[in-house]
Each structure stands twice: as C-alpha cells, then as structure tokens.
Scaffold this motif. Sequence first.
Motif, mmCIF file in Angstrom:
data_model
loop_
_atom_site.group_PDB
_atom_site.id
_atom_site.type_symbol
_atom_site.label_atom_id
_atom_site.label_comp_id
_atom_site.label_asym_id
_atom_site.label_seq_id
_atom_site.Cartn_x
_atom_site.Cartn_y
_atom_site.Cartn_z
ATOM 1 N N ALA A 54 0.839 -1.003 -0.001
ATOM 2 C CA ALA A 54 -0.009 0.039 -0.008
ATOM 3 C C ALA A 54 0.977 1.133 -0.041
ATOM 4 O O ALA A 54 1.825 1.251 0.809
ATOM 5 N N THR A 55 0.606 1.977 -0.786
ATOM 6 C CA THR A 55 1.327 3.507 -1.086
ATOM 7 C C THR A 55 0.098 4.415 -0.789
ATOM 8 O O THR A 55 -0.999 4.183 -0.859
ATOM 9 N N VAL A 56 0.539 5.862 -0.966
ATOM 10 C CA VAL A 56 -0.430 6.817 -0.757
ATOM 11 C C VAL A 56 -0.237 7.876 -1.916
ATOM 12 O O VAL A 56 0.714 8.422 -2.174
ATOM 13 N N THR A 57 -1.364 8.206 -2.651
ATOM 14 C CA THR A 57 -1.595 9.134 -3.738
ATOM 15 C C THR A 57 -1.351 10.620 -3.012
ATOM 16 O O THR A 57 -1.445 10.728 -1.740
ATOM 17 N N ALA A 58 -1.356 11.408 -3.924
ATOM 18 C CA ALA A 58 -1.090 12.854 -3.459
ATOM 19 C C ALA A 58 -2.333 13.446 -2.920
ATOM 20 O O ALA A 58 -2.088 14.123 -1.934
ATOM 21 N N ARG A 59 -3.438 12.736 -3.116
ATOM 22 C CA ARG A 59 -4.649 13.356 -2.537
ATOM 23 C C ARG A 59 -4.761 12.558 -1.061
ATOM 24 O O ARG A 59 -6.005 12.627 -0.491
ATOM 25 N N GLY A 60 -3.974 11.775 -0.746
ATOM 26 C CA GLY A 60 -4.127 10.922 0.647
ATOM 27 C C GLY A 60 -4.758 9.602 0.562
ATOM 28 O O GLY A 60 -5.045 9.020 1.840
ATOM 29 N N ASP A 81 8.998 -0.647 -11.839
ATOM 30 C CA ASP A 81 9.402 0.159 -12.967
ATOM 31 C C ASP A 81 9.286 1.444 -12.510
ATOM 32 O O ASP A 81 8.273 1.923 -11.939
ATOM 33 N N GLY A 82 10.075 2.539 -12.935
ATOM 34 C CA GLY A 82 9.827 4.022 -12.567
ATOM 35 C C GLY A 82 8.696 4.418 -13.112
ATOM 36 O O GLY A 82 8.090 5.749 -12.657
ATOM 37 N N ARG A 83 8.121 3.874 -14.182
ATOM 38 C CA ARG A 83 6.846 4.437 -14.545
ATOM 39 C C ARG A 83 5.551 4.105 -13.833
ATOM 40 O O ARG A 83 4.347 4.660 -14.154
ATOM 41 N N ALA A 84 5.731 3.081 -13.006
ATOM 42 C CA ALA A 84 4.418 2.684 -12.023
ATOM 43 C C ALA A 84 3.934 4.004 -11.299
ATOM 44 O O ALA A 84 4.872 4.442 -10.751
ATOM 45 N N ALA A 85 2.827 3.624 -11.001
ATOM 46 C CA ALA A 85 2.253 4.796 -10.051
ATOM 47 C C ALA A 85 2.819 4.664 -8.538
ATOM 48 O O ALA A 85 3.188 5.837 -8.051
ATOM 49 N N LYS A 86 3.077 3.426 -8.227
ATOM 50 C CA LYS A 86 3.724 3.339 -6.770
ATOM 51 C C LYS A 86 5.103 4.302 -6.809
ATOM 52 O O LYS A 86 5.642 4.378 -5.689
ATOM 53 N N ALA A 87 5.915 3.893 -7.946
ATOM 54 C CA ALA A 87 7.245 4.699 -7.870
ATOM 55 C C ALA A 87 7.180 6.118 -7.722
ATOM 56 O O ALA A 87 7.707 6.757 -6.995
ATOM 57 N N ARG A 88 6.048 6.840 -8.396
ATOM 58 C CA ARG A 88 5.746 8.300 -8.079
ATOM 59 C C ARG A 88 5.474 8.457 -6.455
ATOM 60 O O ARG A 88 5.624 9.459 -6.013
ATOM 61 N N HIS A 89 4.481 7.546 -5.939
ATOM 62 C CA HIS A 89 3.951 7.735 -4.756
ATOM 63 C C HIS A 89 5.125 7.670 -3.923
ATOM 64 O O HIS A 89 5.349 8.505 -2.766
ATOM 65 N N LEU A 90 6.022 6.477 -3.986
ATOM 66 C CA LEU A 90 7.152 6.428 -2.954
ATOM 67 C C LEU A 90 8.004 7.429 -3.210
ATOM 68 O O LEU A 90 8.775 7.809 -2.109
ATOM 69 N N ALA A 91 8.190 8.181 -4.114
ATOM 70 C CA ALA A 91 9.210 9.231 -4.250
ATOM 71 C C ALA A 91 8.741 10.394 -3.499
ATOM 72 O O ALA A 91 9.460 11.289 -2.735
ATOM 73 N N THR A 141 18.221 -5.304 -15.548
ATOM 74 C CA THR A 141 18.187 -5.472 -16.969
ATOM 75 C C THR A 141 16.627 -5.580 -17.527
ATOM 76 O O THR A 141 16.809 -5.521 -18.714
ATOM 77 N N TRP A 142 15.854 -5.510 -16.440
ATOM 78 C CA TRP A 142 14.358 -5.713 -16.865
ATOM 79 C C TRP A 142 13.625 -4.341 -17.533
ATOM 80 O O TRP A 142 12.608 -4.377 -17.936
ATOM 81 N N GLY A 143 14.178 -3.244 -17.421
ATOM 82 C CA GLY A 143 13.777 -2.215 -18.080
ATOM 83 C C GLY A 143 14.591 -0.998 -17.950
ATOM 84 O O GLY A 143 15.835 -1.299 -17.382
ATOM 85 N N GLU A 144 14.380 0.014 -18.460
ATOM 86 C CA GLU A 144 15.126 1.489 -18.390
ATOM 87 C C GLU A 144 15.356 2.079 -17.304
ATOM 88 O O GLU A 144 16.157 2.637 -17.023
ATOM 89 N N ASP A 145 14.269 1.903 -16.469
ATOM 90 C CA ASP A 145 14.181 2.463 -14.822
ATOM 91 C C ASP A 145 13.634 1.464 -13.883
ATOM 92 O O ASP A 145 12.639 1.845 -13.409
ATOM 93 N N ILE A 146 14.193 0.472 -13.626
ATOM 94 C CA ILE A 146 13.881 -0.473 -12.562
ATOM 95 C C ILE A 146 14.513 0.112 -11.337
ATOM 96 O O ILE A 146 15.661 0.612 -11.036
#
Length: 163
Positions: A54-60, A81-91, A141-146
């Motif tokens: 579980a991660t949290v969006t910008a709206r909580g 993958d860095g393109r995943a929503a969870k990657a944005r949430h975690l950042a 090696t699984w993608g450009e932004d793992i």
Amino acid sequence: MYETPEELAALQRLLDASRGASTAHLKDIISGDHVLDAAALVEALAGMKVLSLATVTARGEPRVSAVDGHLIHGRWTFGTDGRAAKARHLAARPGVSAAHIDGERIGVFTHGTAVRLTPADPGWDETIAHWAAHYGTDPMTWGEDIRMYRIVPTWMVGYRGAS
C-alpha cells in the motif's frame, strides 16, 4: 536465510514491540501458538513472497498493488518500474504498508518506510545477487528505469495458523 544472529535479535525486538503496542483485538488473534517469532518468520518467508503493498496518492488516498517481496536481513525488498504509479507515490511519500498472506497458514504485516536502493547502498550487491539468483537475470536489466526498494520497518507482526 541472510539474517545474522544480531539481525534476528533486532527483528525479534521489533516483533515483540509491535505486538505489545497493538490493539487488544490483534493480540487476541495473534496469540499463543499463532505468534511467529523471528526465526520462524524468516524461515517461512524464504524465497519470493507476493506482497500487497500500500502506497498513498497525492490526495492521501491509499493504493494497493502486488509486488514480489524478498526478505533479506529481516527487511522486505521489492522492485518496480519507474513508470509505475507506486514509484511516483514512493518518491513523494515513502510510507508504506505491506502484507504477505497465504490463506490461514501465515500472515505477515509490516508498516514502515520504503527506501530506494542505489549502487551506493551497502546491501546493493547482495540484494541484486539474490534477485538475480532467484529469477535467473539481473533485475536491473528488466527495463530502462527499474527501481529497487527496502522497507525499513517500524511495526511488524507475524501470524501462523494452527499447527
């Protein structure tokens, strides 16, 4: 199993403190023979375990997704993958909850902070080697932004079904 005696002792302290600070309801469920100690937890979690993360969006708002979890030195590791929503949430908001549940056989619940791993991390080489051995290829090696993460737990409990 990667855990040193010191890491097992630290994990046991975390498990004890987490259960001790839990609600009466949780203590009623995870009691007696249902309590997983650190040694049993580490043994039961060898290899890959699917985690509901579980991660949290910008709206909580909470978001749950599945990730491959590997317990290394008493801490979950996972990748995405860095393109995943969870990657944005975690950042932006690294607080996470993770659960591994296998029917009524076992349940492990963790709250903490997801820390992104980099080659500068002292555990990087061992983590990547573990993942590569499990999957047969280097996960980087699984993608450009793992992106690889470790959950630094602040709370963790383990449940086992009746023997």
